[in-house]
Structure formats: C-alpha cells, structure tokens
Design a protein around this motif. Structure first.
Motif, PDB file in Angstrom:
ATOM      1  N   UNK A   1      10.245  13.983  -7.695  1.00  0.00           N
ATOM      2  CA  UNK A   1      10.524  14.600  -8.857  1.00  0.00           C
ATOM      3  C   UNK A   1      10.799  14.165  -9.969  1.00  0.00           C
ATOM      4  N   UNK A   2      10.471  12.918 -10.237  1.00  0.00           N
ATOM      5  CA  UNK A   2      10.606  12.133 -11.798  1.00  0.00           C
ATOM      6  C   UNK A   2       9.597  11.211 -12.297  1.00  0.00           C
ATOM      7  N   UNK A   3       9.614  11.067 -13.294  1.00  0.00           N
ATOM      8  CA  UNK A   3       8.615   9.758 -13.848  1.00  0.00           C
ATOM      9  C   UNK A   3       8.959   8.468 -13.159  1.00  0.00           C
ATOM     10  N   UNK A   4       9.949   8.389 -12.869  1.00  0.00           N
ATOM     11  CA  UNK A   4      10.746   7.166 -12.176  1.00  0.00           C
ATOM     12  C   UNK A   4       9.672   6.783 -11.056  1.00  0.00           C
ATOM     13  N   UNK A   5       9.097   7.306 -10.612  1.00  0.00           N
ATOM     14  CA  UNK A   5       8.075   7.000  -9.405  1.00  0.00           C
ATOM     15  C   UNK A   5       7.202   6.145  -9.797  1.00  0.00           C
ATOM     16  N   UNK A   6       6.528   6.415 -10.872  1.00  0.00           N
ATOM     17  CA  UNK A   6       5.620   5.538 -11.460  1.00  0.00           C
ATOM     18  C   UNK A   6       5.919   3.907 -11.560  1.00  0.00           C
ATOM     19  N   UNK A   7       7.070   3.643 -11.914  1.00  0.00           N
ATOM     20  CA  UNK A   7       7.726   2.364 -11.959  1.00  0.00           C
ATOM     21  C   UNK A   7       8.042   1.907 -10.796  1.00  0.00           C
ATOM     22  N   UNK A   8       8.636   2.713  -9.863  1.00  0.00           N
ATOM     23  CA  UNK A   8       9.092   2.281  -8.519  1.00  0.00           C
ATOM     24  C   UNK A   8       7.673   1.968  -7.726  1.00  0.00           C
ATOM     25  N   UNK A   9       6.580   2.712  -7.904  1.00  0.00           N
ATOM     26  CA  UNK A   9       5.465   2.310  -7.336  1.00  0.00           C
ATOM     27  C   UNK A   9       4.995   0.717  -7.349  1.00  0.00           C
ATOM     28  N   UNK A  10       5.022   0.790  -8.814  1.00  0.00           N
ATOM     29  CA  UNK A  10       4.652  -0.972  -9.109  1.00  0.00           C
ATOM     30  C   UNK A  10       5.703  -1.892  -8.474  1.00  0.00           C
ATOM     31  N   UNK A  11       7.026  -1.556  -8.712  1.00  0.00           N
ATOM     32  CA  UNK A  11       8.023  -2.477  -8.139  1.00  0.00           C
ATOM     33  C   UNK A  11       7.979  -2.639  -7.019  1.00  0.00           C
ATOM     34  N   UNK A  12       7.849  -1.711  -6.192  1.00  0.00           N
ATOM     35  CA  UNK A  12       8.141  -1.938  -4.602  1.00  0.00           C
ATOM     36  C   UNK A  12       6.768  -2.520  -4.288  1.00  0.00           C
ATOM     37  N   UNK A  13       5.751  -2.211  -4.808  1.00  0.00           N
ATOM     38  CA  UNK A  13       4.248  -2.629  -4.302  1.00  0.00           C
ATOM     39  C   UNK A  13       4.385  -4.327  -4.520  1.00  0.00           C
ATOM     40  N   UNK A  14       4.956  -4.735  -5.919  1.00  0.00           N
ATOM     41  CA  UNK A  14       5.150  -6.200  -6.009  1.00  0.00           C
ATOM     42  C   UNK A  14       5.756  -6.702  -4.941  1.00  0.00           C
ATOM     43  N   UNK A  15       7.154  -6.391  -4.919  1.00  0.00           N
ATOM     44  CA  UNK A  15       8.157  -7.007  -3.715  1.00  0.00           C
ATOM     45  C   UNK A  15       7.359  -7.068  -2.313  1.00  0.00           C
ATOM     46  N   UNK A  16       6.588  -6.010  -2.125  1.00  0.00           N
ATOM     47  CA  UNK A  16       5.973  -6.121  -0.859  1.00  0.00           C
ATOM     48  C   UNK A  16       4.877  -7.081  -0.717  1.00  0.00           C
ATOM     49  N   UNK A  17       4.075  -7.182  -1.689  1.00  0.00           N
ATOM     50  CA  UNK A  17       2.986  -8.174  -1.868  1.00  0.00           C
ATOM     51  C   UNK A  17       3.652  -9.466  -1.573  1.00  0.00           C
TER      52      UNK A  17
END
Ligand SMILES: [Zn+2]
Length: 400
Positions: free
Chosen positions: A103-119
């Motif tokens: 429900x917020x724009x924050x998901x865009x940054x979280x998507x990249x941040x979590x993918x980076x950590x996951x990678x």
C-alpha cells in the motif's frame, strides 16, 4: 547493459550528487562530505522489458531483478482525476502508489533492497521506520524467507505495530534519539550482517526511481510538473534521478519541474527553500495529521532542495486544515483513499496555481504515496440515516 550489476560478485559503485566522489556500496551509504550517495552508472539507453512486471520492467537500470513479492511491485495506475482540476488549477493526474503490495511507494525501494541482499546471500535486512517502510521491508523479506530487523521508536500506537507485526519481523523498540538511529543503524549494519535499507539509501533510491519511468511511459513523455510529499528527501531524490536518467538516455528532452510539499508543522526543507539556504537546518517536529512525513532532520534534505532548485520546481508547506480538506476532496472528487501525507501535493498545487507557477492547461502529476486504508479506524465522523428494511421505499425516500 545492466547498470551497477551485482552479478558475479561485482561491487556496486555509488556516487555523490554534490561533490562527485565515488565509493563501493558495500563500504559506504553516505559520502565523506556528509551528503547521501546514489548508485552510479552511465545511462545510455532506456529499454523496458515488456516480459517483466512493474519495477522488473526496468531491470537494465537496476542493480538486480526483483524477487518474491518484489516481482509484483510497481506498475501502479496513473489516474486522470478530472474532478480535481478545478481544485488544483491545472489538469491533474494522480500516480496511485497505494496500489503496491503493502500500500505504499516504499515497496519499490524494498523490492530492490531485498533482492540485492538476497542475491548476495545475506540472511537479514533491516530498516528504521514505524510506518509504511517498516511494513514494506518486512513483507518483502518475508516473501523470500529472509529475516528483517525493524527499529521502531519506544512509543508507537499498537494498531500501527500490529500492521508491521503481521509479517513477523524482528521488531525492536529503540529508546533515545530516533532521528540519530538512522545513522547508527547504517554504521552498525555491516558488523551485524544486516543490510539496512533506510529511507534514502542507494538501493532504496534505485527502486524508487522507477516511478519516474512509469510516469514517463504512461504519460507518453514528460509532464509539465511532478508534485510529491517530501519527508527524508529519499523519494524526491529518486524521482529526480529517474528523470535525469531518462534525459541522459536521450529519450526525454528535459527533467520536469519537481515540486515537494511538507506539512507546515514540520517543514525544514521548505524553510530552507524559502530562506534561499543551500542547507537544511533541522527543526523540532510539531504535531501533524501527515505524521508519516514529519521528519525534522531529513537525511536527504539538501539533495531534495537541490532537486527542486535545479529542475525549476519549488518546496512548499501546507497547514493541517488544508491537508485534511485535500484528503477529503481526493476521496469525494476523485474516488481515491489516501493517507493525509499523500494529499499534501493536492493542497500544495492550489498554492502553486494561485502563484502562477502552474496554469490551467498544465498537465501535472501528483504522486499519492500511500493508501488511506491503513489509517481508517473508529474515529471517522460519519453522518448516516437509519431505515427499516420492512419499509425501505418510504424510509429511504425520506432519508435521501
Ligand atoms: Zn560528496
């Protein structure tokens, strides 16, 4: 070619918008000069991937592809809100970021941040937030089986804590200077093995810049202006970076004027803008219904100020009664349920049109950063008539 790729152990280069110094992302999140960093890279093309959804469409301009719920992030609608044109004095389009997974724009940054950590094989991410960003990081981490540390203030409304807790992060209540916690967490992260993706860190800005790409694609070009709330300055920086990249790629002929709006009770960036200062001076936040943007010491305040000035935009602030009215109007005249912070652009636009900064022919995009559904509770002042089911026609007729 992927910008700042993390594949095959490559390190991501980050650079300072102000002094131009560069570092490795793993080493620093902020420049020696004190300013925030963002991911470097020469943008030479804009070639969205039609086979991917939302944020993932722009994988070439991101360090990683989204994973988990990140693959369903972005791709939010741009709504032409004619019902608000007379209110704001221009032709208004609302980018409805409340349509993201949490429900917020924050998901865009979280998507990249979590993918980076996951990678990179990290098993925990973290953030400093007691609202949208805390929910968002927790959800994205949960979706790939990763832990998430959420640092919240010692006193936080139980209802809001519950919204975050549903994703089962490690919730930690911090006593002391909550503003200072942003910096302390970034310092402590590497030793703790936690990738902190705070409000304006390079990975968050990388994800959030995709909103500019979506506006550009949906709009079929660059609008006459983009208006959004400003708090830490991270989102403002990201929208600026996104349009800059489009310009550098040669697909956009200009960066639109960027207008940022704060609540009058906590408006350090707007104060600096009004005073002609180059640096934001922290303020003690006052009470405001737009609590999610009440950041008295914005870590990317100077960068947001630069974004407004260098694009020919502005930073302004609006009082709570105008924010409340704008929130109501967005629901009643556009059918959009937004949190009060997201109504600040509509309230701010009225001032911009009154001052002649935008005219009634201008095509302007307001970014509604988050849904209002999280906010609704038992406090609404509702006027509803009562009717008997057995005598509906007569009673309803007189009630209407
Ligand atoms: Zn610097």
């Amino acid at each position: 070619m992927r910008v700042g790729a993390v594949r095959a152990g490559m390190s991501v280069e980050v650079t300072c918008y102000d002094c131009g110094d560069s570092y490795a992302l793993a080493d620093r999140k902020r420049c020696e000069c004190g300013e925030p960093l963002w991911i470097a890279g020469d943008v030479t093309a804009f070639d969205p991937d039609d086979g991917a959804y939302g944020v993932g469409r722009y994988g070439d301009l991101l360090p990683v592809d989204p994973v988990g719920v990140g693959t369903g992030t972005g791709g939010t609608p741009l709504v032409r809100t004619e019902g608000l044109d007379d209110v704001v004095g221009c032709r208004l389009h609302v980018k409805d970021e409340g349509e993201n997974p949490t429900g917020s724009f924050k998901d865009r940054g979280s998507a990249v941040g979590v993918a980076y950590a996951h990678e990179r094989g990290a098993n925990r991410v973290g953030t400093v937030s007691h609202g949208n960003m805390a929910m968002s990081m927790s959800a994205h981490a949960a979706s790939v089986g990763m832990g998430c540390v959420v640092l919240v203030p010692a006193r936080i409304p139980p209802g809001r804590l519950g919204l975050i807790a549903q994703y089962d992060p490690d919730l930690v209540q911090a006593e002391g200077d909550y503003g200072r916690l942003y910096y302390e967490a970034l310092e402590a992260g590497p030793a703790l093995g936690v990738e902190f993706v705070n409000s304006d860190t390079p990975l968050r800005v990388a994800g959030q810049k995709t909103v500019a790409f979506e506006i550009f694609e949906a709009f079929g070009g660059v609008p006459d202006g983009v208006v959004l709330p400003v708090s830490s300055g991270g989102h403002a920086s990201a929208v600026w970076k996104g349009f800059r990249e489009l310009e550098r790629a040669g697909v956009a002929d200009r960066v639109p004027p960027l207008y940022f709006v704060q609540a009058a009770a906590c408006d350090p960036i707007a104060q600096a803008y009004r005073n002609g200062d180059d640096e934001v001076t922290p303020v003690e936040p006052g009470e405001t219904i737009a609590f999610s943007i009440a950041n008295g010491s914005p870590p990317s305040g100077n960068r947001a100020l630069a974004a407004a000035r260098r694009t020919g935009g502005a930073v302004l602030s609006v009082p709570d009664d105008e924010i409340r009215e704008a929130t109501d109007r967005m629901a009643r005249q556009a059918g959009l349920c937004v949190e009060p912070a997201c109504a600040t652009p509509v309230a701010g636009l009225r001032h911009l049109s009154a001052d002649g900064a935008v005219d009634d022919e201008a095509e302007v995009v307001a970014i509604a950063t988050g849904t209002g559904f999280k906010e609704l509770g038992g406090e609404a002042d509702v006027d509803a008539a009562t009717v008997a089911v057995s005598d509906l026609e007569r009673e309803l007729g007189s009630a209407l």
